[in-house]
Design a protein around this motif. Structure first.
Motif, mmCIF file in Angstrom:
data_model
loop_
_atom_site.group_PDB
_atom_site.id
_atom_site.type_symbol
_atom_site.label_atom_id
_atom_site.label_comp_id
_atom_site.label_asym_id
_atom_site.label_seq_id
_atom_site.Cartn_x
_atom_site.Cartn_y
_atom_site.Cartn_z
ATOM 1 N N HIS A 1 -4.183 7.196 2.834
ATOM 2 C CA HIS A 1 -4.433 7.102 1.390
ATOM 3 C C HIS A 1 -5.757 7.736 0.982
ATOM 4 O O HIS A 1 -6.056 7.814 -0.214
ATOM 5 N N ASP B 1 -4.330 10.241 -0.988
ATOM 6 C CA ASP B 1 -3.221 9.703 -1.782
ATOM 7 C C ASP B 1 -2.788 10.729 -2.827
ATOM 8 O O ASP B 1 -3.621 11.491 -3.333
ATOM 9 N N MET C 1 0.816 -1.221 0.000
ATOM 10 C CA MET C 1 0.000 0.000 0.000
ATOM 11 C C MET C 1 0.848 1.269 0.000
ATOM 12 O O MET C 1 0.336 2.350 -0.289
ATOM 13 N N ASP C 2 2.137 1.155 0.280
ATOM 14 C CA ASP C 2 3.025 2.314 0.254
ATOM 15 C C ASP C 2 3.984 2.280 -0.937
ATOM 16 O O ASP C 2 4.959 3.023 -0.966
ATOM 17 N N ARG D 1 -0.443 0.488 -5.291
ATOM 18 C CA ARG D 1 -1.113 1.026 -4.097
ATOM 19 C C ARG D 1 -2.614 0.784 -4.185
ATOM 20 O O ARG D 1 -3.237 0.303 -3.236
ATOM 21 N N SER E 1 1.325 3.879 -8.164
ATOM 22 C CA SER E 1 -0.065 4.101 -7.750
ATOM 23 C C SER E 1 -0.941 2.900 -8.110
ATOM 24 O O SER E 1 -1.921 2.626 -7.429
#
Length: 142
Positions: A81, A84, A44-45, A52, A49
């Motif tokens: 996020h 984000d 997720m990091d 993510r 994108s």
């Protein structure tokens, strides 16, 4: 399952999207995908994108199976996020958040607060209203 995860992280976006759909479908009916929850937390990091977004959607889909409360331990990173850097990632994530609140009601107040306090100032004028609409809809569902 391993093959789907490889496809999910691969460069072929069509194949990755199909893998995402398959993994989400499996997540709706069994905890098999939850085995990879830690991997999704790491993803997720990611700088990409695409990765993510995929990982955030799978985290949301697997919140129902999170009896170990792994998501609770990463809640601040997870909820970050909502804002984000990529508005499309934020939008898809925000749209999936109500299912997290449904399956993990103890997190609902944190989710609600993060949505209510989201900073949309970094988004272009063309995207901020769309993200705000998603936030409003998510809050209504929660």
């Amino acid at each position: 399952m391993e093959e789907l995860l490889e496809q999910l992280c691969g460069k072929d976006t069509k194949l990755a999207y199909q893998a995402l759909l398959s993994l989400k479908a499996e997540s709706n009916s069994s905890p098999a995908v939850y085995t990879y929850f830690d991997r999704f937390l790491e993803m997720m990091d990611d700088a990409s994108s695409y990765l993510r977004t995929r990982s955030l959607l799978l985290l949301c889909a697997n919140a129902r199976w999170d009896r170990e409360n792994k998501l609770d331990g990463a809640i601040d990173r997870f909820l970050a996020h909502i804002s984000d850097p990529k508005p499309i990632t934020a939008r898809q994530f925000i749209q999936a958040l109500p299912q997290v609140a449904l399956h993990k009601p103890a997190l609902a107040p944190r989710i609600r607060a993060a949505l209510e306090n989201a900073d949309l100032s970094a988004y272009p004028d063309s995207m901020a209203p769309l993200v705000l609409k998603d936030i409003t809809n998510a809050l209504r569902q929660i």
